[in-house]
Structures are given as structure tokens and as C-alpha cells.
Design a protein around this motif. Structure first.
Motif, PDB file in Angstrom:
ATOM      1  N   ASP A  18       0.813  -1.211   0.000  1.00 11.44           N
ATOM      2  CA  ASP A  18       0.000   0.000   0.000  1.00 11.44           C
ATOM      3  C   ASP A  18       0.850   1.265   0.000  1.00 11.44           C
ATOM      4  O   ASP A  18       0.344   2.359   0.158  1.00 11.44           O
ATOM      5  CB  ASP A  18      -0.954   0.003   1.201  1.00 11.44           C
ATOM      6  CG  ASP A  18      -0.233  -0.024   2.542  1.00 11.44           C
ATOM      7  OD1 ASP A  18       1.023   0.038   2.563  1.00 11.44           O
ATOM      8  OD2 ASP A  18      -0.919  -0.118   3.577  1.00 11.44           O
ATOM      9  N   GLY A  19       2.166   1.109  -0.138  1.00  9.63           N
ATOM     10  CA  GLY A  19       3.048   2.263  -0.141  1.00  9.63           C
ATOM     11  C   GLY A  19       3.600   2.607   1.229  1.00  9.63           C
ATOM     12  O   GLY A  19       4.459   3.479   1.347  1.00  9.63           O
ATOM     13  N   SER A  20       3.143   1.921   2.283  1.00 13.55           N
ATOM     14  CA  SER A  20       3.634   2.202   3.630  1.00 13.55           C
ATOM     15  C   SER A  20       5.026   1.589   3.819  1.00 13.55           C
ATOM     16  O   SER A  20       5.450   0.715   3.066  1.00 13.55           O
ATOM     17  CB  SER A  20       2.673   1.640   4.679  1.00 13.55           C
ATOM     18  OG  SER A  20       2.680   0.222   4.649  1.00 13.55           O
ATOM     19  N   ALA A  21       5.718   2.052   4.863  1.00  9.32           N
ATOM     20  CA  ALA A  21       7.061   1.547   5.149  1.00  9.32           C
ATOM     21  C   ALA A  21       7.033   0.049   5.466  1.00  9.32           C
ATOM     22  O   ALA A  21       7.906  -0.696   5.023  1.00  9.32           O
ATOM     23  CB  ALA A  21       7.669   2.325   6.315  1.00  9.32           C
ATOM     24  N   GLU A  22       6.028  -0.394   6.210  1.00 11.05           N
ATOM     25  CA  GLU A  22       5.985  -1.816   6.556  1.00 11.05           C
ATOM     26  C   GLU A  22       5.589  -2.684   5.359  1.00 11.05           C
ATOM     27  O   GLU A  22       6.018  -3.821   5.253  1.00 11.05           O
ATOM     28  CB  GLU A  22       5.100  -2.048   7.769  1.00 11.05           C
ATOM     29  CG  GLU A  22       5.792  -1.492   9.015  1.00 11.05           C
ATOM     30  CD  GLU A  22       5.188  -1.941  10.318  1.00 11.05           C
ATOM     31  OE1 GLU A  22       4.102  -2.537  10.331  1.00 11.05           O
ATOM     32  OE2 GLU A  22       5.832  -1.675  11.352  1.00 11.05           O
ATOM     33  N   ALA A  23       4.800  -2.145   4.447  1.00 12.38           N
ATOM     34  CA  ALA A  23       4.507  -2.880   3.213  1.00 12.38           C
ATOM     35  C   ALA A  23       5.778  -3.020   2.373  1.00 12.38           C
ATOM     36  O   ALA A  23       5.996  -4.048   1.735  1.00 12.38           O
ATOM     37  CB  ALA A  23       3.411  -2.186   2.420  1.00 12.38           C
ATOM     38  N   GLU A  24       6.607  -1.999   2.415  1.00 12.29           N
ATOM     39  CA  GLU A  24       7.897  -2.050   1.714  1.00 12.29           C
ATOM     40  C   GLU A  24       8.776  -3.162   2.292  1.00 12.29           C
ATOM     41  O   GLU A  24       9.410  -3.909   1.558  1.00 12.29           O
ATOM     42  CB  GLU A  24       8.605  -0.695   1.822  1.00 12.29           C
ATOM     43  CG  GLU A  24       9.914  -0.614   1.082  1.00 12.29           C
ATOM     44  CD  GLU A  24       9.779  -0.437  -0.418  1.00 12.29           C
ATOM     45  OE1 GLU A  24      10.719  -0.852  -1.137  1.00 12.29           O
ATOM     46  OE2 GLU A  24       8.762   0.089  -0.881  1.00 12.29           O
TER      47      GLU A  24
END
Length: 150
Positions: free
Chosen positions: A13-19
Motif C-alpha cells: 500500500d506504499g507504507s514503510a511496513e509494506a515495503e
């Protein structure tokens, strides 16, 4: 006998944790020589509060999602992933990520970031990762940012 995953789904979703989930997903896919399924769900629940609304909003959100997944795909291919699928869906992320997309795509491992929403949104709609944990029929790996847990 060791488990070999055939199709790893990473929700982004573009979040740091998704990264972080994406990075780990690429590594797991490479080790298992498996398909990487990149998924982005456009949460239509947020759009229900908009009273006057036209198709341009949906088209813009889909274009943004496509660009996000294209960026992730380019990174995955640079890392050596050759078997990759993109999935963009609209609806409730919880049910789509826990049940519908894994079933449709024949996924055997789901990887998600521990959080994607801010704290207030989690309070209102609940944690997607918790919902997936309770309802998914396949293995789930929830990726956490070590710096946020210390």
C-alpha cells in the motif's frame, strides 16, 4: 520435508511496513523459486462517505495503484524475480486479502506489513493483518519494522 511455497502474495500500500513485506517477499520467492503476486486493494469503504462522486475518482485511484505496482514489479524483476503477477482490486481489503485473492490466485503464503493505517484508522476499522490471521486458509507472515517495536 521443508515447505516450498509456490505462490507468495505480498500486499502493498506504499507504507514503510509494506515495503519491508515486499523486500522479504522477494527474498522468499527467490529462495523458493516461486511466483510473486503483488496485490493492492483500493479500499472503497473510504469512498462511501463521498456523496457526489464520479468515475474519475476510481480511474485516478486505479492509475495510482497501477503505478505503485509497476514500481514494485520493476524492483522485483531487478532482484531476479521472473514469475510475477499484479492484482488490483476494489473493495474491503480485509476480505479480499484474507480469502478472495488468495483463493483466486492459488496463493499459499500471504505476506503483509504489521500496519499500514494510522492509529486512529486502526481504532475505527480494525487491523487488516489481524483479520487476515483469523480468516486466511494459508500461511501468513506479518512483517514488522524492528525500529518501531523497540
Amino acid at each position: 520435508m521443508l515447505q516450498k511455497y509456490e505462490n507468495i502474495m505480498v500486499a502493498v500500500d506504499g507504507s514503510a511496513e509494506a515495503e519491508l513485506a515486499f523486500s522479504k517477499g522477494v527474498n522468499v520467492a527467490l529462495r523458493n523459486q516461486s511466483r510473486l503476486t503483488l496485490v493492492h486493494v483500493i479500499d472503497t469503504r473510504a469512498l462511501q462517505s463521498v456523496s457526489t462522486f464520479d468515475a474519475d475518482v476510481y480511474e485516478e485511484l486505479q492509475a495510482e495503484a497501477k503505478k505503485l505496482l509497476d514500481d514494485y514489479e520493476n524492483k522485483a524483476r531487478e532482484a531476479g524475480i521472473s514469475d510475477l503477477v499484479q492484482v488490483i482490486e476494489m473493495g474491503n481489503p480485509k476480505t479480499l486479502l484474507a480469502v478472495d485473492i488468495p483463493k483466486d490466485q492459488k496463493v499459499d503464503l500471504i505476506m503483509v506489513g504489521a500496519t499500514g493505517l494510522n492509529a486512529f484508522e486502526r481504532l475505527l476499522v480494525g487491523s487488516s493483518s489481524e483479520y487476515i490471521l483469523r480468516h486466511a486458509k494459508v500461511d501468513l507472515l506479518v512483517v514488522r519494522d524492528k525500529e518501531k517495536t523497540l
